[in-house]
Design a protein around this motif. Structure first.
Motif, PDB file in Angstrom:
ATOM      1  N   ASN A 188       0.837  -1.201   0.000  1.00  0.00           N
ATOM      2  CA  ASN A 188       0.000   0.000   0.000  1.00  0.00           C
ATOM      3  C   ASN A 188       0.873   1.252   0.000  1.00  0.00           C
ATOM      4  OD1 ASN A 188      -2.342  -1.544   0.143  1.00  0.00           O
ATOM      5  ND2 ASN A 188      -2.316  -1.556   2.385  1.00  0.00           N
ATOM      6  N   THR A 189       0.316   2.333  -0.481  1.00  0.00           N
ATOM      7  CA  THR A 189       1.038   3.607  -0.519  1.00  0.00           C
ATOM      8  C   THR A 189       1.104   4.196   0.893  1.00  0.00           C
ATOM      9  OG1 THR A 189       0.198   3.984  -2.747  1.00  0.00           O
ATOM     10  CG2 THR A 189       1.125   5.880  -1.602  1.00  0.00           C
ATOM     11  N   ASP A 190       2.337   4.462   1.362  1.00  0.00           N
ATOM     12  CA  ASP A 190       2.560   5.066   2.679  1.00  0.00           C
ATOM     13  C   ASP A 190       2.602   6.584   2.623  1.00  0.00           C
ATOM     14  OD1 ASP A 190       2.735   2.660   4.046  1.00  0.00           O
ATOM     15  OD2 ASP A 190       4.911   2.558   3.871  1.00  0.00           O
ATOM     16  N   SER A 191       3.167   7.120   1.537  1.00  0.00           N
ATOM     17  CA  SER A 191       3.275   8.566   1.376  1.00  0.00           C
ATOM     18  C   SER A 191       3.484   8.876  -0.097  1.00  0.00           C
ATOM     19  CB  SER A 191       4.440   9.130   2.210  1.00  0.00           C
ATOM     20  OG  SER A 191       5.679   8.624   1.747  1.00  0.00           O
ATOM     21  N   VAL A 192       3.308  10.142  -0.429  1.00  0.00           N
ATOM     22  CA  VAL A 192       3.505  10.605  -1.798  1.00  0.00           C
ATOM     23  C   VAL A 192       4.344  11.875  -1.733  1.00  0.00           C
ATOM     24  CG1 VAL A 192       2.346  11.490  -3.865  1.00  0.00           C
ATOM     25  CG2 VAL A 192       1.310   9.634  -2.570  1.00  0.00           C
ATOM     26  N   VAL A 193       5.335  11.975  -2.610  1.00  0.00           N
ATOM     27  CA  VAL A 193       6.170  13.170  -2.707  1.00  0.00           C
ATOM     28  C   VAL A 193       5.790  13.885  -4.002  1.00  0.00           C
ATOM     29  CG1 VAL A 193       8.513  14.073  -2.844  1.00  0.00           C
ATOM     30  CG2 VAL A 193       8.031  12.069  -1.415  1.00  0.00           C
ATOM     31  N   LEU A 236      -4.543  13.286   4.766  1.00  0.00           N
ATOM     32  CA  LEU A 236      -5.728  12.846   4.027  1.00  0.00           C
ATOM     33  C   LEU A 236      -6.983  12.936   4.890  1.00  0.00           C
ATOM     34  CD1 LEU A 236      -4.308   9.590   2.382  1.00  0.00           C
ATOM     35  CD2 LEU A 236      -4.249  11.935   1.492  1.00  0.00           C
ATOM     36  N   ASP A 237      -8.120  13.099   4.226  1.00  0.00           N
ATOM     37  CA  ASP A 237      -9.396  13.044   4.937  1.00  0.00           C
ATOM     38  C   ASP A 237      -9.595  11.631   5.473  1.00  0.00           C
ATOM     39  OD1 ASP A 237      -9.995  15.693   4.355  1.00  0.00           O
ATOM     40  OD2 ASP A 237     -11.125  15.176   2.539  1.00  0.00           O
ATOM     41  N   GLU A 238     -10.291  11.534   6.588  1.00  0.00           N
ATOM     42  CA  GLU A 238     -10.549  10.226   7.190  1.00  0.00           C
ATOM     43  C   GLU A 238     -11.272   9.317   6.193  1.00  0.00           C
ATOM     44  OE1 GLU A 238     -12.894   8.419  11.034  1.00  0.00           O
ATOM     45  OE2 GLU A 238     -12.097  10.449  11.168  1.00  0.00           O
ATOM     46  N   GLY A 239     -10.811   8.090   6.107  1.00  0.00           N
ATOM     47  CA  GLY A 239     -11.415   7.117   5.209  1.00  0.00           C
ATOM     48  C   GLY A 239     -10.878   7.161   3.784  1.00  0.00           C
ATOM     49  N   THR A 240      -9.980   8.092   3.508  1.00  0.00           N
ATOM     50  CA  THR A 240      -9.395   8.223   2.177  1.00  0.00           C
ATOM     51  C   THR A 240      -8.009   7.592   2.163  1.00  0.00           C
ATOM     52  OG1 THR A 240     -10.559  10.317   1.856  1.00  0.00           O
ATOM     53  CG2 THR A 240      -8.704   9.891   0.397  1.00  0.00           C
ATOM     54  N   THR A 241      -7.675   6.925   1.081  1.00  0.00           N
ATOM     55  CA  THR A 241      -6.326   6.395   0.905  1.00  0.00           C
ATOM     56  C   THR A 241      -5.672   7.119  -0.265  1.00  0.00           C
ATOM     57  OG1 THR A 241      -6.889   4.678  -0.698  1.00  0.00           O
ATOM     58  CG2 THR A 241      -7.140   4.116   1.654  1.00  0.00           C
TER      59      THR A 241
END
Length: 144
Positions: free
Chosen positions: A18-23, A46-51
């Motif tokens: 899964n994606t942990d972070s984005v640069v 991120l908003d709650e519930g969003t990946t």
């Protein structure tokens, strides 16, 4: 200032995939500012519930640029240099940078006499330059 997205990199968990972070790479230029940065977006952004996988490039870029106004006031000013014409300083360029929790920003700011209302440009010092850049940043990137 018109900002553009220069890059997006996903950091994936070795255990889950899964994606942990984005640069996100951000670039912008106006008459007197040039900004180049990489801003790290983490799950707390991120908003709650969003990946991360729910978000488009456009949404990730929006999250990155939303972070700018809070990061810019913490820039460190590394140096500045005067540009001289006929033995008189006519403008100066200040260089600033930031490294903060995976976000990196470099900023160059070109200032002239109009940015210093209470003293001549040839007599400005570090604090004067810092204050002038802060004023320009607050106009370009309002916090509210």
């Amino acid at each position: 200032m018109n900002l553009i997205n220069r890059s997006i990199q996903y950091a994936l968990s070795a255990e889950t995939g899964n994606t942990d972070s984005v640069v996100v790479g951000v670039y912008g230029k106006s008459d007197n500012l040039e900004i180049n940065g990489t801003l790290t977006i983490v799950a707390d952004d991120l908003d709650e519930g969003t990946t991360f996988d729910d978000l488009s490039k456009k949404q990730l870029f929006a999250l990155a640029t939303k972070k700018l106004p809070t990061l810019l006031p913490t820039l460190a000013y590394t140096n500045y240099q005067f540009f001289v014409q006929n033995d008189t300083p006519v403008r100066l360029t200040a260089y600033s940078d930031l490294s903060n929790n995976g976000s990196y920003i470099s900023l160059s700011s070109t200032l002239d006499q109009s940015d210093f209302t209470d003293k001549a440009i040839e007599s400005v010092g570090y604090e004067d330059v810092k204050s002038a850049v802060k004023t320009i940043l607050s106009q370009e990137f309002p916090t509210s």
